[in-house]
Scaffold this active site. Structure first.
Site, PDB file in Angstrom:
ATOM      1  N   LYS A  92      22.308  18.675 -23.395  1.00 37.53           N
ATOM      2  CA  LYS A  92      21.857  18.313 -24.738  1.00 37.53           C
ATOM      3  C   LYS A  92      22.958  17.677 -25.593  1.00 37.53           C
ATOM      4  O   LYS A  92      22.695  16.824 -26.424  1.00 37.53           O
ATOM      5  CB  LYS A  92      21.292  19.547 -25.453  1.00 37.53           C
ATOM      6  CG  LYS A  92      19.923  19.945 -24.931  1.00 37.53           C
ATOM      7  CD  LYS A  92      19.222  20.884 -25.885  1.00 37.53           C
ATOM      8  CE  LYS A  92      17.792  21.156 -25.438  1.00 37.53           C
ATOM      9  NZ  LYS A  92      17.709  22.035 -24.245  1.00 37.53           N
ATOM     10  N   GLU A 114      15.589  20.605 -35.597  1.00 38.23           N
ATOM     11  CA  GLU A 114      14.691  21.725 -35.352  1.00 38.23           C
ATOM     12  C   GLU A 114      15.121  22.365 -34.045  1.00 38.23           C
ATOM     13  O   GLU A 114      15.710  21.709 -33.189  1.00 38.23           O
ATOM     14  CB  GLU A 114      13.242  21.251 -35.264  1.00 38.23           C
ATOM     15  CG  GLU A 114      12.800  20.782 -33.880  1.00 38.23           C
ATOM     16  CD  GLU A 114      13.564  19.585 -33.348  1.00 38.23           C
ATOM     17  OE1 GLU A 114      14.015  18.755 -34.163  1.00 38.23           O
ATOM     18  OE2 GLU A 114      13.731  19.492 -32.122  1.00 38.23           O
ATOM     19  N   SER A 373      20.744  20.898 -15.224  1.00 38.05           N
ATOM     20  CA  SER A 373      20.771  20.570 -16.658  1.00 38.05           C
ATOM     21  C   SER A 373      21.621  21.530 -17.488  1.00 38.05           C
ATOM     22  O   SER A 373      22.150  21.137 -18.526  1.00 38.05           O
ATOM     23  CB  SER A 373      19.346  20.521 -17.205  1.00 38.05           C
ATOM     24  OG  SER A 373      18.665  21.734 -16.950  1.00 38.05           O
TER      25      SER A 373
HETATM   26  C1  PLP Z   1      16.570  22.133 -23.443  1.00 40.61           C
HETATM   27  C2  PLP Z   1      16.828  22.274 -22.003  1.00 40.61           C
HETATM   28  C3  PLP Z   1      15.962  21.716 -21.031  1.00 40.61           C
HETATM   29  C4  PLP Z   1      14.681  21.033 -21.353  1.00 40.61           C
HETATM   30  O1  PLP Z   1      14.759  19.913 -22.160  1.00 40.61           O
HETATM   31  P1  PLP Z   1      14.570  18.446 -21.599  1.00 40.61           P
HETATM   32  O2  PLP Z   1      14.499  17.612 -22.814  1.00 40.61           O
HETATM   33  O3  PLP Z   1      13.281  18.426 -20.797  1.00 40.61           O
HETATM   34  O4  PLP Z   1      15.726  18.146 -20.749  1.00 40.61           O
HETATM   35  C5  PLP Z   1      16.319  21.825 -19.696  1.00 40.61           C
HETATM   36  N1  PLP Z   1      17.429  22.479 -19.317  1.00 40.61           N
HETATM   37  C6  PLP Z   1      18.270  23.032 -20.205  1.00 40.61           C
HETATM   38  C7  PLP Z   1      19.483  23.726 -19.714  1.00 40.61           C
HETATM   39  C8  PLP Z   1      18.000  22.960 -21.587  1.00 40.61           C
HETATM   40  O5  PLP Z   1      18.851  23.524 -22.471  1.00 40.61           O
END
Ligand code: PLP
Length: 389
Positions: A92, A114, A373
């Protein structure tokens, strides 16, 4: 001009995307779209973005060969793109840095955001602290109670967290409050959106900043394997990590793009085209036509809509979308921890679960890239509770 470029400019992806907004809000977002267009190809802006990605986020992050997991699965080679190693522990921050730099260029001193589970709020508060921006984060009252520790993190970072009591006190109500704030204060305020969703220009802008993921992974896999991957696998909530992980492969027809949704919030798999939160996408609706509450074990994947470009990549057939159950992701969470010494976020564990299944049925010389992610530190207490039961 190619067909895609024209669509992106107007914020449409096939029938999806665009903006469906009241006039005053539309005016503010059209201004934002103009500012983004002005800077997206500006070399000085790009250089500054790259500087902070390197010095603050810690990029490039590695593309790690998961040798033990590969051996266990017994098929294609699995590589992990390590967004979990970024500052604040997830992808993010890439987007947050990009949007804050844009806010700075626009001469704005105040950022609002938000947040549902708190991850985006924490990333935003982090970058605001570093760039000396005033930061207000809207969060549903119910969510502030469930995520008290993230509220405290944001406060430690100097942000003002507003608990929204209106409606059901959830993410949707926080979005509404943030949009009201933006309309009232747009002259000195930037609304920093956390995923590849929302009205134009947000999906295009978030993709632009997150596409650093696939820019790096493509270079890294060519260095390590001398060829492109057979598949790129990423979890899909709103779709920002997935679109960033896919973007540099979209024009490579031999690379399969696979988005993994939780069974409990399978927006693309089970959704229908509808307008929510000011844009059109595949959406889970209840029998009255309202967005359906979702219930994934991964808070970051719990959203009844999805990015418009994913909606388009699905209906056009360029990308595939599959589902994984909460139980499967919980197993993958433990398996990656045990085999590789990497505790993934529960969101990312969905992608790991599917990639492991896929690896088994692909030849040994094929390569799969999984976008990891985020890291799982934030989920350890929750998993402890679930496993004790
Ligand atoms: C917020 C988040 C997501 C999901 O958000 P996307 O916009 O679909 O990427 C996925 N993995 C992690 C670790 C997150 O913090």
């Amino acid at each position: 001009m190619t067909e895609r470029a024209e669509r992106v400019e107007t914020g449409l992806f096939g029938e999806f995307g665009g903006s469906y907004l009241p006039e005053d809000l539309q005016k503010v977002l059209s201004m934002l779209a103009d500012e983004f267009e002005k800077y997206r190809n500006d070399p000085e802006f790009e250089e500054e973005f790259r500087f902070y990605l390197k010095e603050y986020v810690g990029r490039d992050n590695p593309l790690t060969f998961a040798g033990n997991l590969t051996e266990k699965a017994g098929g294609a080679k699995i590589y992990l793109k390590r967004e979990d190693l970024n500052h604040t522990g997830a992808h993010k921050i890439n987007n947050v840095i990009g949007q804050i730099l844009l806010a700075k260029r626009m001469g704005v001193k105040r950022v609002i955001a938000e947040t549902g589970a708190g991850q985006h709020g924490v990333a935003t508060a982090t970058a605001c602290a570093m760039f000396g921006m005033e930061c207000t984060v809207y969060m549903g009252k119910v969510d502030t109670e469930r995520q008290a520790l993230n509220v405290f993190r944001m406060e430690l970072l100097g942000a003002n967290v507003v608990a929204v009591e209106k409606g059901q006190g959830r993410l949707k109500d926080a979005v509404d409050e943030a949009l009201n704030d933006l309309v009232e204060n747009y002259e000195n305020t930037f609304y920093l959106l956390g995923s590849a969703v929302g009205p134009h220009p947000f999906p295009t802008m978030v993709k632009h900043f997150q596409s650093i993921i696939s820019e790096e992974s493509k270079r890294q896999i060519m260095e390590k394997e001398g060829k492109l991957p057979a598949a790129v696998v990423a979890c899909v909530g709103g779709g920002s990590n997935a679109i960033g992980a896919f973007s540099h492969y979209i024009d490579e027809p031999d690379v399969r793009l696979i988005g993994v949704e939780p069974e409990e919030a399978a927006t693309i798999t089970n959704g229908v085209p509808a307008v929510i939160h000011g844009f059109k996408c595949l959406t889970l609706l209840d029998e009255n036509g309202n967005p359906q509450p979702t219930n994934s074990i991964a808070a970051g994947l719990d959203y009844p809509g999805v990015g418009p470009e994913h909606s388009y990549l699905s209906t056009s057939g360029r990308a595939e979308y599959v589902t994984v159950s909460g139980q499967e992701s919980l197993e993958a969470f433990q398996e990656l921890s045990k085999t590789e010494g990497i505790i993934p976020a529960l969101e990312s564990a969905h992608a790991v679960a599917h990639a492991t299944k896929l690896a088994k049925v692909l030849p040994k010389d094929d390569v799969i890239i999984v976008n990891l992610s985020g890291r799982g530190d934030k989920d350890v207490a929750q998993v402890y509770e679930m496993l004790k039961k």
